[in-house]
Write a protein that holds these residues in place. Structure first.
Motif, PDB file in Angstrom:
ATOM      1  N   TRP A 121      -0.413 -70.844  20.309  1.00 27.54           N
ATOM      2  CA  TRP A 121       1.023 -71.079  19.567  1.00 27.54           C
ATOM      3  C   TRP A 121       1.577 -72.370  19.726  1.00 27.54           C
ATOM      4  O   TRP A 121       2.229 -72.594  18.936  1.00 27.54           O
ATOM      5  N   LEU A 122       1.322 -73.061  20.939  1.00 23.74           N
ATOM      6  CA  LEU A 122       2.004 -74.395  20.658  1.00 23.74           C
ATOM      7  C   LEU A 122       1.302 -75.138  19.471  1.00 23.74           C
ATOM      8  O   LEU A 122       1.994 -76.253  18.943  1.00 23.74           O
ATOM      9  N   ALA A 123       0.081 -75.057  19.525  1.00 21.32           N
ATOM     10  CA  ALA A 123      -0.505 -75.590  18.233  1.00 21.32           C
ATOM     11  C   ALA A 123      -0.056 -75.125  16.710  1.00 21.32           C
ATOM     12  O   ALA A 123       0.233 -75.896  16.021  1.00 21.32           O
ATOM     13  N   CYS A 124       0.061 -73.801  16.660  1.00 20.98           N
ATOM     14  CA  CYS A 124       0.602 -73.335  15.517  1.00 20.98           C
ATOM     15  C   CYS A 124       2.021 -73.838  15.074  1.00 20.98           C
ATOM     16  O   CYS A 124       2.463 -74.015  14.026  1.00 20.98           O
ATOM     17  N   TYR A 125       2.731 -74.111  16.152  1.00 22.34           N
ATOM     18  CA  TYR A 125       4.303 -74.424  15.917  1.00 22.34           C
ATOM     19  C   TYR A 125       4.525 -75.693  16.218  1.00 22.34           C
ATOM     20  O   TYR A 125       5.915 -75.790  16.114  1.00 22.34           O
ATOM     21  N   GLU A 126       3.771 -76.516  16.307  1.00 21.38           N
ATOM     22  CA  GLU A 126       4.341 -77.761  16.873  1.00 21.38           C
ATOM     23  C   GLU A 126       4.887 -78.672  16.070  1.00 21.38           C
ATOM     24  O   GLU A 126       5.820 -79.532  16.540  1.00 21.38           O
ATOM     25  N   ASP A 127       4.928 -78.484  14.596  1.00 19.64           N
ATOM     26  CA  ASP A 127       5.724 -79.247  13.613  1.00 19.64           C
ATOM     27  C   ASP A 127       6.996 -78.573  13.241  1.00 19.64           C
ATOM     28  O   ASP A 127       7.690 -78.928  12.774  1.00 19.64           O
ATOM     29  N   GLN A 128       7.350 -77.515  14.059  1.00 19.42           N
ATOM     30  CA  GLN A 128       8.607 -76.690  13.533  1.00 19.42           C
ATOM     31  C   GLN A 128       9.572 -77.075  14.741  1.00 19.42           C
ATOM     32  O   GLN A 128       9.383 -77.241  15.859  1.00 19.42           O
ATOM     33  N   ALA A 129      11.021 -77.036  14.303  1.00 15.36           N
ATOM     34  CA  ALA A 129      11.977 -77.243  15.111  1.00 15.36           C
ATOM     35  C   ALA A 129      13.259 -76.325  14.675  1.00 15.36           C
ATOM     36  O   ALA A 129      13.384 -76.017  13.412  1.00 15.36           O
ATOM     37  N   SER A 130      14.224 -75.755  15.769  1.00 12.53           N
ATOM     38  CA  SER A 130      15.318 -74.852  15.129  1.00 12.53           C
ATOM     39  C   SER A 130      15.005 -74.032  13.985  1.00 12.53           C
ATOM     40  O   SER A 130      15.520 -73.838  13.000  1.00 12.53           O
ATOM     41  N   ALA A 131      13.818 -73.196  14.171  1.00 11.41           N
ATOM     42  CA  ALA A 131      13.389 -72.264  12.983  1.00 11.41           C
ATOM     43  C   ALA A 131      13.724 -70.821  13.274  1.00 11.41           C
ATOM     44  O   ALA A 131      13.680 -69.909  12.303  1.00 11.41           O
TER      45      ALA A 131
END
Lengths: 353, 353
Positions: free
Chosen positions: A225-235
């Motif tokens: 999960w850390l890799a899957c969502y590393e480019d997202q923020a405030s989502a």
């Protein structure tokens, strides 16, 4: 598993004291061994259906005439057998009537908290986005979607992913399959019947129950999960985690990512113990995650949350089991922390955003 | 263990997210690490006292000027560390105030049954002979002796034998030692204080309490019990077993031996689950007991007892824990069988005596 039935039969017959037992004993014992074999066949039929659906629904289908070649069962490792057993037990937890009490303790508790903190507006179903990392075989994510949230489930284990794909998309009706999830454990058993008992799955049929939902926003992402969502923020409006912090090599990284992924004012709802999977020193030489593993008490985690702008608004202890055979003489009993935290608008810790 | 403290310190400091945490966190975290180190030193002092007494009380004393050479700690195996941790937890179970509730559930239940079925005649203290196989660190055998029975404890583990020798013969006063039995487990912890808390042992001082007992008949035999007692028959008025059937590679052999060792009309009182230690398939290649292991349900054991002339006169389920940290987020919960059986005068099964 077949090997285990053979071992049981051989060992009992080779004991001098065993051979002296009367007919009543041998009748019951043979009934147990035959029942174990039936259970193994039953579980295999279900697993075949899961793998068959995975093949047919895969974006990389087998070529015409190509066939899956089964592996050599004698080379199956203990770790693989253990994963299969966990997968079947998880079916019980997530998708059978027998798992209802376990689901109430953990899924029920976090869903009630989600509905309390972020109630659904019936005119805007699917408007709020919820992330469920460690979604396992999908029941929690399914329940959240069914209540009118948008939901992204995320899971790492290929075993769990195949079963969730099958049950969420591939089953045809309620109680279509019969499983023997307790047949692998010959210890701590009161009666032969307890060990051989079967369950029906799934207790609800998602392809039917979700068919009428307009604007369904339900996704399932595979990977770490850390890799899957590393480019997202405030989502996300909410992140819901159950027995999940346990999977963290470095729990501070998980909390930092949760804080980053939430919108301002978004909520993190968590239930579980702190059973850090990578703290086991037998992994010293085989898994680099042991060499990074950080194990914090809840008292320390509370401070970490505050530093990362997560204000804990509720916290209580809640008893639960996980994949437990409720009829066994031995169960693991958890007293987890049920907590919810709200992401502060302006994190005031130094340099954190 | 020291290595674990170093690992905890290093891992937390190497995490980028961790380094951003404020002073409040680091203060608590360092207090935890220092407390772990203190606990390790405290446990070592107790273990040194145990080993020192073993040397001084051994029938094979060290020669003049000869010194015990400590092993290289870096070569201590995980299995050895685990045995040490179990030994310390067992001190809590058997010889501390904190273990009182656990003792009540299991020792208390079997002793009440022993006193009900075989009450002591105050004029003939020590007249009835009780065998306790799997006597561990000796509390159950001590309690039985204290109530006016003759008692032979039997134990296989050298770790358990050294501690029982020390506490039954070597301690000078109540609460002489302070231990940190939970300091080895960094998982499932609510607070730093829970993990670091200490216990006092022993809560009673056997060399003092048993000093005034006239005609004390209390022995402790080391070794594998089937081998120790293979030449005896009809020797005991009662056999009391707690969490002991679990240690049987072939449980039928244990029951046959129990039946043989009891006098006619003698009683077997048992409490425990059926957690067969040798059923673990990871032992396949390393321990021949896996290749012999027989795992029977209680339903099957009941029939085995009847075949061997043991008539079950009482049977009920009883919840218990074993060496549990009651403040942890995770505990193993047992529902054991409390049962008593009387040895029939004339066994009627074919060919059994």
């Amino acid at each position: 598993m077949r090997e285990e039935v053979d071992r049981a039969r051989t060992n009992m017959r080779s004991s001098a004291e065993g051979r002296q037992l009367g007919e009543e004993f041998w009748e019951l014992h043979e009934r147990k061994l035959r029942g174990m074999q039936d259970g193994i066949d039953r579980n295999q039929a279900f697993l075949n259906a899961v793998v068959g659906f995975q093949d047919s629904s895969s974006p990389f289908p087998l070529a015409d005439g190509e066939k899956r070649v089964p592996g050599d069962p004698s080379r199956t490792t203990k770790a693989q057998v253990s994963k299969i057993n966990t997968t079947l037990r998880q079916c019980m937890r997530d998708w059978s009537g027998e798992g209802e009490e376990e689901r109430r303790e953990s899924y029920g508790a976090v869903i009630a908290e989600l509905e309390r903190l972020r109630p659904v507006d019936p005119r805007r179903r699917g408007a709020q986005k919820v992330l469920v990392p460690g979604a396992g075989e999908g029941r929690l994510a399914y329940e959240i979607v069914s209540r009118g949230y948008g939901c992204a489930g995320n899971e790492f284990s290929y075993f769990m992913l195949m079963v969730s794909n099958f049950i969420l998309n591939g089953v045809g009706e309620e109680n279509e399959f019969t499983l023997s999830p307790f047949v692998d454990n010959t210890c701590n058993t009161f009666s032969v019947e307890d060990m051989l008992r079967t369950i029906r799955v799934p207790d609800v049929c998602p392809p039917l129950t979700l068919a009428g939902e307009a604007d369904l926003d339900f996704s399932y992402v595979s990977g770490e999960w850390l890799a899957c969502y590393e480019d997202q923020a405030s989502a996300f409006d909410a992140i819901v985690t159950v027995f999940f912090l346990d999977t963290a090599p470095v729990v501070v990284e998980y909390i930092a990512a949760i804080a980053r992924l939430l919108k301002e004012g978004g909520v993190w709802i968590n239930f579980g113990p702190l059973l850090y999977h990578w703290s086991d020193s037998s992994l010293r030489k085989t898994d680099e995650r042991f060499q990074r593993s950080v194990e914090l008490s809840w008292e320390e985690i509370r401070i970490v949350c505050a530093c990362y702008g997560l204000d804990i608004v509720r916290e209580e202890r809640q008893d639960a089991t996980y994949n437990a055979d409720q009829r066994s003489m031995m169960r693991t009993a958890y007293t987890g922390i049920l907590c919810s935290a709200v992401k502060r608008s302006k994190p005031d810790a130094k340099g954190l955003s």
